[in-house]
Design a protein around this motif. Structure first.
Motif, PDB file in Angstrom:
ATOM      1  N   LEU A  90       0.867  -1.176   0.000  1.00 26.69           N
ATOM      2  CA  LEU A  90       0.000   0.000   0.000  1.00 26.69           C
ATOM      3  C   LEU A  90       0.901   1.222   0.000  1.00 26.69           C
ATOM      4  N   GLY A  91       0.612   2.169  -0.854  1.00 26.52           N
ATOM      5  CA  GLY A  91       1.324   3.443  -0.872  1.00 26.52           C
ATOM      6  C   GLY A  91       0.332   4.533  -0.526  1.00 26.52           C
ATOM      7  N   ILE A  92       0.503   5.161   0.616  1.00 25.84           N
ATOM      8  CA  ILE A  92      -0.454   6.169   1.090  1.00 25.84           C
ATOM      9  C   ILE A  92       0.185   7.545   0.982  1.00 25.84           C
ATOM     10  N   MET A  93      -0.420   8.405   0.175  1.00 26.91           N
ATOM     11  CA  MET A  93       0.030   9.783   0.010  1.00 26.91           C
ATOM     12  C   MET A  93      -0.981  10.657   0.730  1.00 26.91           C
ATOM     13  N   SER A 135       3.033  17.022   4.127  1.00 22.83           N
ATOM     14  CA  SER A 135       2.561  15.817   3.448  1.00 22.83           C
ATOM     15  C   SER A 135       3.590  14.689   3.525  1.00 22.83           C
ATOM     16  N   VAL A 136       3.068  13.455   3.526  1.00 27.77           N
ATOM     17  CA  VAL A 136       3.915  12.268   3.688  1.00 27.77           C
ATOM     18  C   VAL A 136       3.528  11.164   2.709  1.00 27.77           C
ATOM     19  N   TYR A 137       4.467  10.267   2.518  1.00 29.82           N
ATOM     20  CA  TYR A 137       4.233   9.020   1.794  1.00 29.82           C
ATOM     21  C   TYR A 137       4.488   7.892   2.790  1.00 29.82           C
ATOM     22  N   LEU A 138       3.514   7.015   2.963  1.00 29.69           N
ATOM     23  CA  LEU A 138       3.642   5.878   3.868  1.00 29.69           C
ATOM     24  C   LEU A 138       3.535   4.608   3.037  1.00 29.69           C
ATOM     25  N   LYS A 139       4.544   3.768   3.124  1.00 30.48           N
ATOM     26  CA  LYS A 139       4.507   2.495   2.395  1.00 30.48           C
ATOM     27  C   LYS A 139       4.385   1.353   3.391  1.00 30.48           C
ATOM     28  N   TYR A 140       3.392   0.483   3.144  1.00 27.47           N
ATOM     29  CA  TYR A 140       3.155  -0.709   3.959  1.00 27.47           C
ATOM     30  C   TYR A 140       3.352  -1.918   3.062  1.00 27.47           C
ATOM     31  N   SER A 141       4.130  -2.888   3.530  1.00 29.79           N
ATOM     32  CA  SER A 141       4.362  -4.122   2.770  1.00 29.79           C
ATOM     33  C   SER A 141       3.980  -5.319   3.626  1.00 29.79           C
ATOM     34  N   TYR A 142       3.299  -6.256   2.991  1.00 38.21           N
ATOM     35  CA  TYR A 142       2.849  -7.476   3.667  1.00 38.21           C
ATOM     36  C   TYR A 142       3.097  -8.645   2.718  1.00 38.21           C
ATOM     37  N   ALA A 143       3.737  -9.695   3.210  1.00 41.14           N
ATOM     38  CA  ALA A 143       3.951 -10.906   2.415  1.00 41.14           C
ATOM     39  C   ALA A 143       3.718 -12.113   3.305  1.00 41.14           C
ATOM     40  N   GLU A 144       2.873 -12.990   2.845  1.00 38.36           N
ATOM     41  CA  GLU A 144       2.560 -14.207   3.598  1.00 38.36           C
ATOM     42  C   GLU A 144       3.103 -15.402   2.839  1.00 38.36           C
ATOM     43  N   LYS A 145       3.959 -16.152   3.518  1.00 35.13           N
ATOM     44  CA  LYS A 145       4.526 -17.370   2.953  1.00 35.13           C
ATOM     45  C   LYS A 145       4.194 -18.511   3.901  1.00 35.13           C
ATOM     46  N   PRO A 146       4.302 -19.760   3.449  1.00 34.73           N
ATOM     47  CA  PRO A 146       3.949 -20.882   4.332  1.00 34.73           C
ATOM     48  C   PRO A 146       4.681 -20.863   5.670  1.00 34.73           C
ATOM     49  N   ASP A 147       5.949 -20.445   5.683  1.00 32.84           N
ATOM     50  CA  ASP A 147       6.745 -20.493   6.912  1.00 32.84           C
ATOM     51  C   ASP A 147       6.741 -19.197   7.712  1.00 32.84           C
ATOM     52  N   GLU A 148       6.411 -18.082   7.075  1.00 32.97           N
ATOM     53  CA  GLU A 148       6.516 -16.804   7.772  1.00 32.97           C
ATOM     54  C   GLU A 148       5.660 -15.721   7.120  1.00 32.97           C
ATOM     55  N   THR A 149       5.453 -14.680   7.885  1.00 36.04           N
ATOM     56  CA  THR A 149       4.774 -13.500   7.392  1.00 36.04           C
ATOM     57  C   THR A 149       5.714 -12.323   7.597  1.00 36.04           C
ATOM     58  N   LYS A 150       5.920 -11.533   6.539  1.00 37.46           N
ATOM     59  CA  LYS A 150       6.785 -10.362   6.634  1.00 37.46           C
ATOM     60  C   LYS A 150       5.923  -9.109   6.509  1.00 37.46           C
ATOM     61  N   ILE A 151       6.155  -8.178   7.427  1.00 37.91           N
ATOM     62  CA  ILE A 151       5.403  -6.925   7.439  1.00 37.91           C
ATOM     63  C   ILE A 151       6.390  -5.795   7.700  1.00 37.91           C
ATOM     64  N   ALA A 153       6.726  -1.158   7.359  1.00 38.15           N
ATOM     65  CA  ALA A 153       6.121   0.118   6.989  1.00 38.15           C
ATOM     66  C   ALA A 153       7.118   1.236   7.258  1.00 38.15           C
ATOM     67  N   TYR A 154       7.161   2.176   6.337  1.00 39.52           N
ATOM     68  CA  TYR A 154       7.971   3.369   6.564  1.00 39.52           C
ATOM     69  C   TYR A 154       7.218   4.585   6.062  1.00 39.52           C
ATOM     70  N   MET A 155       7.617   5.751   6.581  1.00 36.13           N
ATOM     71  CA  MET A 155       6.990   7.011   6.209  1.00 36.13           C
ATOM     72  C   MET A 155       8.086   8.035   5.952  1.00 36.13           C
ATOM     73  N   LYS A 156       7.895   8.851   4.907  1.00 33.92           N
ATOM     74  CA  LYS A 156       8.832   9.930   4.632  1.00 33.92           C
ATOM     75  C   LYS A 156       8.094  11.124   4.058  1.00 33.92           C
ATOM     76  N   ALA A 157       8.773  12.260   4.017  1.00 32.42           N
ATOM     77  CA  ALA A 157       8.180  13.476   3.461  1.00 32.42           C
ATOM     78  C   ALA A 157       7.819  13.227   1.996  1.00 32.42           C
ATOM     79  N   TYR A 158       6.741  13.862   1.562  1.00 35.81           N
ATOM     80  CA  TYR A 158       6.239  13.674   0.198  1.00 35.81           C
ATOM     81  C   TYR A 158       5.906  15.053  -0.380  1.00 35.81           C
ATOM     82  N   PRO A 159       6.769  15.589  -1.242  1.00 34.91           N
ATOM     83  CA  PRO A 159       6.591  16.954  -1.717  1.00 34.91           C
ATOM     84  C   PRO A 159       5.631  17.108  -2.904  1.00 34.91           C
TER      85      PRO A 159
END
Length: 190
Positions: A90-93, A135-151, A153-159
């Motif tokens: 997800l990319g949130i502006m 204003s900011v840009y927030l990126k959320y990443s989610y990946a589900e695999k059989p052995d693990e789930t990776k999550i 998120a970071y936020m930075k200035a968005y001009p």
């Protein structure tokens, strides 16, 4: 004739007319979206949004939830893809850090995804110990695999001027799927 063979033939005959009838019932009871239909709908919504903005209309990224065109249909298509995805970005502006975190919370709740800590970073993605103004840009990443789930998120200035949510699920078809900018308030409780 053998009564057993007659009974089996009758059973096959009944199944022959019953299967098309079941297919009609299943089609009628099926949910209104399938993955290809949902992908097509999201792409169509995005094209209409771009045409609207090009013609001088206001982008719907900051629209209140009550004013989002086809809100339920849009949410339904996104939720249909959620069922099939293997990972998501997800990319949130947003106009502020608070708006971005509230938007992320609403989308994660609506999509039934786990929350994670948000790392604030500089333009080079190096950690910052301070908050971001404006204003900011927030990126959320989610990946589900059989052995693990990776999550993550970071936020930075968005001009830049854009506001909204980019929805980028990975689906089993292996194709690139990126849609948006959807309204920040799409999954907000009404």
């Amino acid at each position: 004739q053998n009564p057993k063979n007659t009974a089996m033939a009758l059973c096959r005959h009944r199944r022959a007319w019953l299967l098309p009838l079941l297919a009609v019932h299943v089609a009628v009871l099926a949910p209104p979206f399938s993955v290809p239909v949902s992908c097509d709908y999201l792409a169509s919504w995005e094209a209409q949004e771009r045409a609207w903005c090009k013609a001088g209309g206001q982008p719907s990224g900051l629209a209140p939830s009550s004013e989002i065109k086809e809100r339920q249909k849009l949410k339904g298509a996104i939720l249909e893809l959620r069922k099939e995805m293997t990972s998501l970005r997800l990319g949130i502006m947003a106009p502020s850090a608070l708006a971005a975190t509230e938007t992320l919370g609403a989308w994660l709740s609506g999509l039934d995804l786990p929350v994670t800590e948000i790392q604030v970073v500089d333009p080079d993605n190096q950690p910052l110990d301070e908050s971001i103004e404006g204003s900011v840009y927030l990126k959320y990443s989610y990946a589900e695999k059989p052995d693990e789930t990776k999550i993550s998120a970071y936020m930075k200035a968005y001009p830049f001027a854009g506001r909204g949510v980019l929805f980028n699920p990975d689906l089993p078809d292996g194709e690139m799927h990126m849609y948006g900018d959807f309204p920040l308030a799409l999954f907000e409780e009404v």
